[in-house]
Design an enzyme around this catalytic site. Sequence first.
Site, PDB file in Angstrom:
ATOM      1  N   CYS A   8       2.108  -2.252   2.338  1.00 37.65           N
ATOM      2  CA  CYS A   8       0.803  -2.851   2.618  1.00 37.65           C
ATOM      3  C   CYS A   8       0.523  -2.860   4.111  1.00 37.65           C
ATOM      4  CB  CYS A   8       0.760  -4.266   2.067  1.00 37.65           C
ATOM      5  SG  CYS A   8      -0.773  -5.146   2.445  1.00 37.65           S
ATOM      6  N   TYR A  42     -10.753   1.615  -0.456  1.00 37.53           N
ATOM      7  CA  TYR A  42      -9.541   0.873  -0.813  1.00 37.53           C
ATOM      8  C   TYR A  42      -9.354   0.836  -2.326  1.00 37.53           C
ATOM      9  CZ  TYR A  42      -6.358  -3.110  -1.311  1.00 37.53           C
ATOM     10  OH  TYR A  42      -5.303  -3.926  -1.633  1.00 37.53           O
ATOM     11  N   GLU A  69      -1.187   3.931   2.270  1.00 32.46           N
ATOM     12  CA  GLU A  69      -1.681   2.989   3.265  1.00 32.46           C
ATOM     13  C   GLU A  69      -0.831   3.164   4.526  1.00 32.46           C
ATOM     14  OE1 GLU A  69      -2.054  -1.078   2.171  1.00 32.46           O
ATOM     15  OE2 GLU A  69      -3.141  -0.655   0.315  1.00 32.46           O
ATOM     16  N   ASP A 104       4.999  -4.524  -4.210  1.00 34.67           N
ATOM     17  CA  ASP A 104       3.842  -3.624  -4.167  1.00 34.67           C
ATOM     18  C   ASP A 104       4.279  -2.269  -4.701  1.00 34.67           C
ATOM     19  OD1 ASP A 104       2.307  -5.614  -3.008  1.00 34.67           O
ATOM     20  OD2 ASP A 104       2.762  -4.977  -0.967  1.00 34.67           O
TER      21      ASP A 104
END
Length: 219
Positions: A52, A83, A95, A130
């Site tokens: 992230c 996004y 990202e 994530d």
Amino acid sequence: MLSQKTTMPTPGSALPGRATPVTTDEVHFVTGRPLKGPHPEGFQTAVFGMGCFWGVERVFWSLPGVWVTSAGYTGGYTPNPTYEETCTGLTGHAEVVQVVFNPKEISYADLLKVFWENHDPTQGMRQGGDIGTTYRSAIYYLDEAQREQAEASRDAYQAALTAAGQGEITTEITPAGVYYFAEDYHQGYLAKNPEGYCGIGGTGVTCPIGVGVTSGSGA
């Protein structure tokens, strides 16, 4: 929104994107410096994916010698992605954070040390909780000197990880492609939202490269 897609799309299956870039900030929220330049002569650029990008950007903007940072997307196929699109895993992009730095104050080797120590590069298509291709560990090099340093640092850090009983590095080291700035609300996110989600953390293993930089992790 978190991606759960752990396999890369093909160019033919990727989302089509658009011709117009998404709206982003003109200047950095913390430093007030222009995200897209012009930057001072002699400054260099690095691009890193560590999960992230909110927490990652804060790690780098805090370093002495870093001029400006931005959050963005690269490594995939979809032009000018949003996004929401990247979160589907169907753009192929990771990202990333773009770091513009003064090499007289901080070296690329120093930045690589911070890169390795502030995330877990052994997790494949994820970073902690994530999950998905967009959160993969990646170094996008801009010239051959960066490639050589990135690969040497990977090998050095692998030796350190192995000695500590940890796994194999899965970091992608590949030429930098088109860098797409993320939306304005992602830029300087943890300065705009001090209690916001950070999501990064290292392995606890020191990287035996670089000098003069104290590594730090996000919240």
